[in-house]
Design a protein around this motif. Sequence first.
Motif, mmCIF file in Angstrom:
data_model
loop_
_atom_site.group_PDB
_atom_site.id
_atom_site.type_symbol
_atom_site.label_atom_id
_atom_site.label_comp_id
_atom_site.label_asym_id
_atom_site.label_seq_id
_atom_site.Cartn_x
_atom_site.Cartn_y
_atom_site.Cartn_z
ATOM 1 N N VAL A 261 9.409 10.571 21.456
ATOM 2 C CA VAL A 261 10.032 11.261 22.587
ATOM 3 C C VAL A 261 10.610 12.628 22.210
ATOM 4 C CG1 VAL A 261 10.559 9.123 23.807
ATOM 5 C CG2 VAL A 261 12.251 10.072 22.223
ATOM 6 N N ASP A 263 9.455 15.414 20.941
ATOM 7 C CA ASP A 263 8.724 16.598 21.387
ATOM 8 C C ASP A 263 7.941 16.345 22.675
ATOM 9 O OD1 ASP A 263 6.788 14.899 20.425
ATOM 10 O OD2 ASP A 263 5.637 16.457 19.390
ATOM 11 N N ALA A 264 8.198 15.216 23.308
ATOM 12 C CA ALA A 264 7.381 14.818 24.460
ATOM 13 C C ALA A 264 7.652 15.688 25.680
ATOM 14 C CB ALA A 264 7.649 13.350 24.807
ATOM 15 N N GLN A 265 6.577 16.105 26.320
ATOM 16 C CA GLN A 265 6.687 16.766 27.622
ATOM 17 C C GLN A 265 6.671 15.738 28.746
ATOM 18 O OE1 GLN A 265 3.249 19.297 27.410
ATOM 19 N NE2 GLN A 265 4.313 20.932 26.296
ATOM 20 N N LEU A 266 5.988 14.633 28.499
ATOM 21 C CA LEU A 266 5.915 13.532 29.464
ATOM 22 C C LEU A 266 6.344 12.248 28.764
ATOM 23 C CD1 LEU A 266 4.909 12.530 32.336
ATOM 24 C CD2 LEU A 266 2.773 11.906 31.156
ATOM 25 N N VAL A 267 7.299 11.542 29.356
ATOM 26 C CA VAL A 267 7.763 10.261 28.823
ATOM 27 C C VAL A 267 7.259 9.157 29.746
ATOM 28 C CG1 VAL A 267 9.754 8.806 28.293
ATOM 29 C CG2 VAL A 267 9.807 11.248 27.738
ATOM 30 N N LYS A 291 1.434 15.907 24.121
ATOM 31 C CA LYS A 291 2.807 15.522 23.769
ATOM 32 C C LYS A 291 3.355 14.515 24.777
ATOM 33 C CE LYS A 291 3.795 19.837 21.341
ATOM 34 N NZ LYS A 291 4.683 21.028 21.258
ATOM 35 N N LEU A 311 17.191 11.604 28.113
ATOM 36 C CA LEU A 311 15.901 12.223 27.803
ATOM 37 C C LEU A 311 15.440 13.199 28.878
ATOM 38 C CD1 LEU A 311 13.916 9.087 26.526
ATOM 39 C CD2 LEU A 311 15.049 10.841 25.144
ATOM 40 N N ARG A 315 11.872 17.377 30.555
ATOM 41 C CA ARG A 315 10.776 16.411 30.517
ATOM 42 C C ARG A 315 10.456 15.874 31.906
ATOM 43 N NH1 ARG A 315 13.968 14.896 25.923
ATOM 44 N NH2 ARG A 315 12.851 15.285 23.962
ATOM 45 N N ARG A 316 9.237 15.357 32.028
ATOM 46 C CA ARG A 316 8.833 14.616 33.215
ATOM 47 C C ARG A 316 8.586 13.169 32.821
ATOM 48 N NH1 ARG A 316 3.813 17.713 35.283
ATOM 49 N NH2 ARG A 316 3.728 18.392 33.118
ATOM 50 N N ALA A 339 15.063 14.772 36.835
ATOM 51 C CA ALA A 339 13.723 14.995 36.302
ATOM 52 C C ALA A 339 12.699 14.450 37.293
ATOM 53 C CB ALA A 339 13.555 14.305 34.948
#
Length: 368
Positions: A261, A263-267, A291, A311, A315-316, A339
Amino acid sequence: MSAAHAENAPGRVLIKGNEAVAFGAVDAGCRCYFGYPITPQNEIPETLSWLLPENGGQFVQAESEVAASNMLLGAAACGIPAMTSSSGCGISLMQEAISYMAGSRIPGVIVNMQRGGPGLGDIGPSQGDYFQAVKGGGHGDHRNLALAPATAQECYDFMFRAFALAFRYANPVMVLGDAMVGQIKEPVRRVPPAGALRPDQIRALAADWRLEGYGARGRDAAPRLLKSVYLAEGALAERNRMLMRSYEAMRAETVWEQSDVDDAQLVVVAFGSMARIARSAIRHLRGQGHKLGLFRPVTLYPFPDEALRALAPGRRFLVIEQNIGQMVEDVRLALNGTAETRWHGVMPGLFIGAEELVDPMLQALKEK
């Protein structure tokens, strides 16, 4: 290796998630089981039918799910670690007794290996009982602690946690699996998880309230009363205030798992069997440079809302669950508009692989 050979086998044994539930329950101290057969959880009562008697316990195949849940109430009121299990419509029939247990502050463990619904549905996998597990399911303002295993090993390990939580909070605990988790066959290490309470420690938590009869040895003869009916003016209000305080205290037990998570753009948010399938798809996509990360609620109630909200910045989120949209409501409540949240549903009754989640994840990642 069959369950019949698993009891005395050293190290890891190859068993189903359902069988792991049975071994975990007995090793955690369960000494009474009451149940009625229904697919896809039948290996739980089948295994306990020989495992409990061999360990000094009692196994009863009740005449119905209604009977089983009320037998659970009676045994647990005496401070005995007891459990039942069923699936879907069988759990629906148990809701009255579960509400009585919560209102009377009686512990008990209920395992639901979900099947497709609504109605009789089919015997395939589903996560359509999420609302039933985390929103109470029965009547009144009660809540169940709810745990969601994703592997056969967790089916074993979570039974220790379930019995400890049930007795710590004098409240029903639901272990919410599904047909995939219950029927999957994996190596399981039959060793109590680190920090697990011993069976005698769990039973000791009931010393102050369990029903022992008049003149019970070791205490005065004053009777004890466990009940869920409060008819005097203001009595029910005070009882429910006390229950509210207990439910708030349960937040200390919130557990979640997250990976990739940072560096995640999408979780991706998923639980149970969908979480492990989603994890495989995420690994595949990260290998291609995308990511994505995974957030997996382990306790469905209390829901890990604060951890998820932490988080949110930048992020999305994509919720994946095998129903027509249930946990997504709790995710959106937790994020509270901080988000963007999308949802992808896998229809109940379907068996899918990680490749079938790749396109929904890519679509959510690319959409503006």
